[in-house]
Design a protein around this motif. Sequence first.
Motif, PDB file in Angstrom:
ATOM      1  N   GLU A 281       0.167   4.473 -12.152  1.00  0.00           N
ATOM      2  CA  GLU A 281       1.409   3.699 -12.211  1.00  0.00           C
ATOM      3  C   GLU A 281       1.159   2.218 -11.865  1.00  0.00           C
ATOM      4  O   GLU A 281       1.710   1.323 -12.492  1.00  0.00           O
ATOM      5  CB  GLU A 281       2.350   4.353 -11.201  1.00  0.00           C
ATOM      6  N   GLN A 282       0.296   1.967 -10.876  1.00  0.00           N
ATOM      7  CA  GLN A 282       0.062   0.593 -10.424  1.00  0.00           C
ATOM      8  C   GLN A 282      -0.866  -0.187 -11.356  1.00  0.00           C
ATOM      9  O   GLN A 282      -0.758  -1.398 -11.466  1.00  0.00           O
ATOM     10  CB  GLN A 282      -0.557   0.593  -9.016  1.00  0.00           C
TER      11      GLN A 282
ATOM     12  N   TYR B 176      -0.103   7.596  -8.553  1.00  0.00           N
ATOM     13  CA  TYR B 176       0.231   6.250  -8.057  1.00  0.00           C
ATOM     14  C   TYR B 176      -0.736   5.203  -8.621  1.00  0.00           C
ATOM     15  O   TYR B 176      -0.327   4.118  -9.029  1.00  0.00           O
ATOM     16  CB  TYR B 176       0.202   6.250  -6.528  1.00  0.00           C
TER      17      TYR B 176
ATOM     18  N   TYR C  78       0.834  -1.210   0.000  1.00  0.00           N
ATOM     19  CA  TYR C  78       0.000   0.000   0.000  1.00  0.00           C
ATOM     20  C   TYR C  78       0.859   1.246   0.000  1.00  0.00           C
ATOM     21  O   TYR C  78       2.066   1.197   0.282  1.00  0.00           O
ATOM     22  CB  TYR C  78      -0.864   0.026   1.268  1.00  0.00           C
ATOM     23  N   ARG C  79       0.199   2.354  -0.288  1.00  0.00           N
ATOM     24  CA  ARG C  79       0.773   3.667   0.039  1.00  0.00           C
ATOM     25  C   ARG C  79      -0.355   4.567   0.503  1.00  0.00           C
ATOM     26  O   ARG C  79      -1.497   4.406   0.081  1.00  0.00           O
ATOM     27  CB  ARG C  79       1.469   4.270  -1.188  1.00  0.00           C
TER      28      ARG C  79
ATOM     29  N   PHE D 151      -1.877   8.582   1.149  1.00  0.00           N
ATOM     30  CA  PHE D 151      -1.754   9.892   0.509  1.00  0.00           C
ATOM     31  C   PHE D 151      -2.593  10.948   1.208  1.00  0.00           C
ATOM     32  O   PHE D 151      -3.723  10.678   1.622  1.00  0.00           O
ATOM     33  CB  PHE D 151      -2.228   9.803  -0.954  1.00  0.00           C
TER      34      PHE D 151
ATOM     35  N   GLN E 149      -0.764  13.142  -6.170  1.00  0.00           N
ATOM     36  CA  GLN E 149       0.155  12.008  -5.963  1.00  0.00           C
ATOM     37  C   GLN E 149      -0.614  10.689  -5.941  1.00  0.00           C
ATOM     38  O   GLN E 149      -0.150   9.679  -6.473  1.00  0.00           O
ATOM     39  CB  GLN E 149       0.926  12.189  -4.655  1.00  0.00           C
ATOM     40  N   ALA E 150      -1.807  10.705  -5.325  1.00  0.00           N
ATOM     41  CA  ALA E 150      -2.629   9.493  -5.280  1.00  0.00           C
ATOM     42  C   ALA E 150      -3.045   9.089  -6.694  1.00  0.00           C
ATOM     43  O   ALA E 150      -2.962   7.918  -7.072  1.00  0.00           O
ATOM     44  CB  ALA E 150      -3.855   9.722  -4.400  1.00  0.00           C
TER      45      ALA E 150
END
Length: 418
Positions: A135-136, A132, A120-121, A123, A128-129
């Motif tokens: 990107e994922q 991401y 996970y990340r 935010f 930025q979220a």
Amino acid sequence: MKVLVVGSGGREHAICWKLAQSPHVEELYCAPGNGGIAEVARCVPIAATDVQAVTAWAGEQKMDFVVVAPDDPLALGMVDALEAAGIPAFGPRQNAAMIEASKIFSKDLMAKYHIPTAAYRSFTDREQALAYVAEQGAPIVVKADGLALGKGVIVAQSVEEAQQTVRDMMDGGRFGAAGAKVVVEECMTGPEVTVLAFCDGEHLVCMPSSQDHKRAFDGNRGPNTGGMGAISPSPYYTPEIARRCMEEIFQPTVAALRSEGRPFQGVIYFGLMLTPGGPRVVEYNARFGDPECQAVLSLLDSDLMEIFLACREGRLDTLDIRWKGGAACCLVLASGGYPGPYVKGLPITGLKQAEETAVVFHAGTKRGEDGGVRTNGGRVLGVTALGENLERAIDGAYAAAAHISFQDMHFRRDIGRI
Ligand code: AMP
Ligand code: GLY
């Protein structure tokens, strides 16, 4: 003892039903309770989230013990307030209830202590979220950080859906403050199992495993609900998986909270996914699940009040907690339209007949002026039956529920069969 239970759903009815059987409990109260709880406890018209009023009432009425069952008052620090007033309470303090109240807190705790969960990340910044997520790729899961009535999680099948969810949550609209921060995480696969455990800050004792059914309609379709039915035990939860969970997840979680200076006393809820790579945590809750509680407590042979006292006094390891063999099934009967808008105040018939072979826990009911029971919520009743095996328990719950009716009643036909 004079005991107060805080809450008003099927879970609280099950807790009151079990506490009423304890020789330790002389007087039982519930705030605010419901139409079914009124049969085993005296209902007190105070909202479960009103920390000040509950604490003041418990002090004035000289309660010996208070059980705080729902998530909101735990997150608001009701147990801390009761303790400050010198009233012993069951449930985690605010600093330990954080494992449910903040997904970011719980994910960071798992990362720090190497407890298996989805990658996970988190935010606080929308752009930025969004980057991401792109990107994922999909499928991907987006979660609001705070409490959102079980509706703050979206398993997105496309990047567009995930990004739209991020925007909805972070732009403040749908989830308010709960969505100002989000967690974006890897989508896991596998059967879901719930394990509830009593915890005294240091020791934990697992209850039989269970399985909730969160979607509104058969085949796990439709919107998410609070839970449309539960079985216990889960057929997926083998002794080998239980051993791994104990070593890799349960004990490390309790030890982690303790070493963070947030010892957990109460019921800890492990929402697990049995992935091809092993069991992993989907979520923690800081309380009994609803409707898992109704199924699991139906299997408890020991005195619940003794367990609560042992948790409170840090001596859970000295108790021998016994469970009935066999299985339990709790089938939820809901109002037409739930989890969307629904009508309240409809008369319910057939309860007496259903109660000949099952226990009917009330979730959203109240007594009408004529003394009859009427609908008063989305989830109305939890018809709970025991059986020597799961199949018998499930059949028993459906057979008993067949006696009950109210206008537009709806329920799933596949509880325990999916
Ligand atoms: P939660 O409120 O965190 O329990 O999430 C609600 C539901 O979303 C869970 O019961 C799962 O079915 C699903 N879910 C949550 N997180 C994930 C994940 N990382 N991968 C797959 N499904 C998930
Ligand atoms: N049944 C799921 C929950 O109580 O959160």
